[in-house]
Design a protein around this motif. Structure first.
Motif, PDB file in Angstrom:
ATOM      1  N   SER A  70       0.823  -1.217   0.000  1.00 22.58           N
ATOM      2  CA  SER A  70       0.000   0.000   0.000  1.00 22.58           C
ATOM      3  C   SER A  70       0.853   1.261   0.000  1.00 22.58           C
ATOM      4  O   SER A  70       0.432   2.295  -0.510  1.00 22.58           O
ATOM      5  N   GLY A  71       2.044   1.183   0.587  1.00 19.49           N
ATOM      6  CA  GLY A  71       2.910   2.354   0.662  1.00 19.49           C
ATOM      7  C   GLY A  71       2.525   3.341   1.749  1.00 19.49           C
ATOM      8  O   GLY A  71       3.211   4.349   1.953  1.00 19.49           O
ATOM      9  N   TRP A  72       1.455   3.070   2.480  1.00 15.68           N
ATOM     10  CA  TRP A  72       0.988   3.980   3.523  1.00 15.68           C
ATOM     11  C   TRP A  72       1.950   3.943   4.712  1.00 15.68           C
ATOM     12  O   TRP A  72       2.229   2.889   5.268  1.00 15.68           O
ATOM     13  N   LYS A  73       2.472   5.115   5.063  1.00 19.18           N
ATOM     14  CA  LYS A  73       3.440   5.235   6.165  1.00 19.18           C
ATOM     15  C   LYS A  73       4.506   4.148   6.030  1.00 19.18           C
ATOM     16  O   LYS A  73       4.766   3.370   6.945  1.00 19.18           O
ATOM     17  N   GLY A  74       5.129   4.129   4.870  1.00 19.51           N
ATOM     18  CA  GLY A  74       6.013   3.060   4.454  1.00 19.51           C
ATOM     19  C   GLY A  74       7.191   2.763   5.350  1.00 19.51           C
ATOM     20  O   GLY A  74       7.713   1.647   5.325  1.00 19.51           O
ATOM     21  N   GLU A  75       7.623   3.732   6.134  1.00 20.84           N
ATOM     22  CA  GLU A  75       8.767   3.465   7.009  1.00 20.84           C
ATOM     23  C   GLU A  75       8.428   2.461   8.105  1.00 20.84           C
ATOM     24  O   GLU A  75       9.293   1.709   8.565  1.00 20.84           O
ATOM     25  N   TYR A  76       7.151   2.411   8.530  1.00 23.14           N
ATOM     26  CA  TYR A  76       6.772   1.509   9.618  1.00 23.14           C
ATOM     27  C   TYR A  76       6.729   0.037   9.195  1.00 23.14           C
ATOM     28  O   TYR A  76       7.319  -0.806   9.879  1.00 23.14           O
ATOM     29  N   PRO A  77       6.049  -0.317   8.106  1.00 21.17           N
ATOM     30  CA  PRO A  77       6.097  -1.734   7.720  1.00 21.17           C
ATOM     31  C   PRO A  77       7.503  -2.169   7.293  1.00 21.17           C
ATOM     32  O   PRO A  77       7.874  -3.331   7.482  1.00 21.17           O
ATOM     33  N   ALA A  78       8.276  -1.234   6.741  1.00 26.13           N
ATOM     34  CA  ALA A  78       9.651  -1.566   6.367  1.00 26.13           C
ATOM     35  C   ALA A  78      10.465  -1.902   7.612  1.00 26.13           C
ATOM     36  O   ALA A  78      11.218  -2.889   7.630  1.00 26.13           O
ATOM     37  N   LEU A  79      10.316  -1.097   8.659  1.00 22.86           N
ATOM     38  CA  LEU A  79      11.026  -1.353   9.910  1.00 22.86           C
ATOM     39  C   LEU A  79      10.545  -2.654  10.553  1.00 22.86           C
ATOM     40  O   LEU A  79      11.348  -3.451  11.049  1.00 22.86           O
ATOM     41  N   LEU A  80       9.236  -2.895  10.526  1.00 16.85           N
ATOM     42  CA  LEU A  80       8.709  -4.153  11.068  1.00 16.85           C
ATOM     43  C   LEU A  80       9.271  -5.353  10.310  1.00 16.85           C
ATOM     44  O   LEU A  80       9.567  -6.388  10.911  1.00 16.85           O
ATOM     45  N   SER A  81       9.419  -5.209   9.004  1.00 20.73           N
ATOM     46  CA  SER A  81      10.003  -6.290   8.195  1.00 20.73           C
ATOM     47  C   SER A  81      11.420  -6.596   8.654  1.00 20.73           C
ATOM     48  O   SER A  81      11.786  -7.760   8.842  1.00 20.73           O
ATOM     49  N   ALA A  82      12.205  -5.555   8.830  1.00 20.81           N
ATOM     50  CA  ALA A  82      13.589  -5.739   9.268  1.00 20.81           C
ATOM     51  C   ALA A  82      13.644  -6.361  10.659  1.00 20.81           C
ATOM     52  O   ALA A  82      14.438  -7.284  10.904  1.00 20.81           O
ATOM     53  N   LEU A  83      12.808  -5.875  11.560  1.00 20.90           N
ATOM     54  CA  LEU A  83      12.791  -6.415  12.927  1.00 20.90           C
ATOM     55  C   LEU A  83      12.321  -7.863  12.949  1.00 20.90           C
ATOM     56  O   LEU A  83      12.844  -8.682  13.709  1.00 20.90           O
ATOM     57  N   MET A  84      11.348  -8.184  12.109  1.00 23.02           N
ATOM     58  CA  MET A  84      10.854  -9.560  12.052  1.00 23.02           C
ATOM     59  C   MET A  84      11.961 -10.502  11.570  1.00 23.02           C
ATOM     60  O   MET A  84      12.165 -11.577  12.146  1.00 23.02           O
ATOM     61  N   MET A  85      12.674 -10.089  10.555  1.00 20.08           N
ATOM     62  CA  MET A  85      13.764 -10.926  10.049  1.00 20.08           C
ATOM     63  C   MET A  85      14.859 -11.077  11.108  1.00 20.08           C
ATOM     64  O   MET A  85      15.391 -12.171  11.306  1.00 20.08           O
ATOM     65  N   ALA A  86      15.172  -9.996  11.786  1.00 23.84           N
ATOM     66  CA  ALA A  86      16.185 -10.059  12.851  1.00 23.84           C
ATOM     67  C   ALA A  86      15.731 -11.011  13.955  1.00 23.84           C
ATOM     68  O   ALA A  86      16.517 -11.836  14.446  1.00 23.84           O
ATOM     69  N   GLY A  87      14.469 -10.920  14.331  1.00 22.74           N
ATOM     70  CA  GLY A  87      13.941 -11.802  15.374  1.00 22.74           C
ATOM     71  C   GLY A  87      13.980 -13.266  14.979  1.00 22.74           C
ATOM     72  O   GLY A  87      14.348 -14.129  15.785  1.00 22.74           O
ATOM     73  N   ILE A  88      13.616 -13.544  13.740  1.00 27.18           N
ATOM     74  CA  ILE A  88      13.649 -14.934  13.264  1.00 27.18           C
ATOM     75  C   ILE A  88      15.065 -15.482  13.328  1.00 27.18           C
ATOM     76  O   ILE A  88      15.293 -16.609  13.771  1.00 27.18           O
ATOM     77  N   VAL A  89      16.038 -14.678  12.918  1.00 26.66           N
ATOM     78  CA  VAL A  89      17.430 -15.138  12.930  1.00 26.66           C
ATOM     79  C   VAL A  89      17.942 -15.277  14.364  1.00 26.66           C
ATOM     80  O   VAL A  89      18.526 -16.306  14.728  1.00 26.66           O
ATOM     81  N   VAL A  90      17.713 -14.270  15.189  1.00 30.31           N
ATOM     82  CA  VAL A  90      18.230 -14.281  16.565  1.00 30.31           C
ATOM     83  C   VAL A  90      17.654 -15.450  17.365  1.00 30.31           C
ATOM     84  O   VAL A  90      18.385 -16.138  18.082  1.00 30.31           O
ATOM     85  N   PHE A  91      16.354 -15.698  17.240  1.00 27.13           N
ATOM     86  CA  PHE A  91      15.739 -16.760  18.031  1.00 27.13           C
ATOM     87  C   PHE A  91      15.926 -18.150  17.418  1.00 27.13           C
ATOM     88  O   PHE A  91      15.496 -19.144  18.009  1.00 27.13           O
ATOM     89  N   ASN A  92      16.564 -18.204  16.261  1.00 26.97           N
ATOM     90  CA  ASN A  92      16.833 -19.487  15.611  1.00 26.97           C
ATOM     91  C   ASN A  92      18.272 -19.559  15.116  1.00 26.97           C
ATOM     92  O   ASN A  92      18.544 -20.085  14.037  1.00 26.97           O
ATOM     93  N   ILE A  93      19.180 -19.050  15.888  1.00 27.48           N
ATOM     94  CA  ILE A  93      20.574 -18.956  15.458  1.00 27.48           C
ATOM     95  C   ILE A  93      21.160 -20.336  15.121  1.00 27.48           C
ATOM     96  O   ILE A  93      22.047 -20.445  14.267  1.00 27.48           O
ATOM     97  N   GLU A  94      20.623 -21.378  15.729  1.00 30.77           N
ATOM     98  CA  GLU A  94      21.117 -22.730  15.429  1.00 30.77           C
ATOM     99  C   GLU A  94      20.771 -23.162  13.996  1.00 30.77           C
ATOM    100  O   GLU A  94      21.348 -24.111  13.471  1.00 30.77           O
TER     101      GLU A  94
END
Length: 135
Positions: A70-94
């Motif tokens: 949608s592009g609406w307030k695009g910085e927020y979903p972009a940041l959530l995307s980055a945080l989600m990917m970081a969380g997936i990697v951090v909590f599954n480092i094995e």
């Protein structure tokens, strides 16, 4: 100089790429849920049943994909995307040998954050120009 038309195209491509990742993962959760079991952190299962978590996570991914496109307030979903990917990697480092690609997806989210913030003048023009590659 990175003109506005190129910046808009870059943002659109990043939004579509990120949205595709989340939509594809959602489809995979429903088609092959067993493939995702090893990526659910054990502590999550202490609070939420596995099926509820997978369905909720899939619904969140769909919502994030739609928000990105949608592009609406695009910085927020972009940041959530980055945080989600970081969380997936951090909590599954094995499982990093499989999840290393999520690092690139997370950086794509961060790149979109920078482009979005530059677009709404929250990053000074001189700083943005230093961050972009001149052709």
């Amino acid at each position: 100089m990175f003109n506005m038309r190129k910046r808009d195209l870059a943002k659109w491509l990043l939004r579509c790429g990120l949205a595709f990742v989340f939509m594809y993962a959602t489809v995979e959760i429903y088609i092959h849920p067993d493939n995702f079991l090893k990526y659910v952190p054990k502590f999550v299962l202490q609070f939420v049943p596995l099926d509820l978590f997978l369905h909720s996570f899939a619904l969140m991914e769909v919502a994030l994909a739609v928000w990105l496109v949608s592009g609406w307030k695009g910085e927020y979903p972009a940041l959530l995307s980055a945080l989600m990917m970081a969380g997936i990697v951090v909590f599954n480092i094995e499982h990093f040998h499989v999840l290393f690609r999520n690092v690139a997806i997370g950086f794509a989210g961060l790149a979109l954050v920078v482009l979005e913030l530059a677009n709404i003048k929250k990053i000074p023009k001189k700083v943005f120009e230093r961050l972009t590659v001149r052709s």
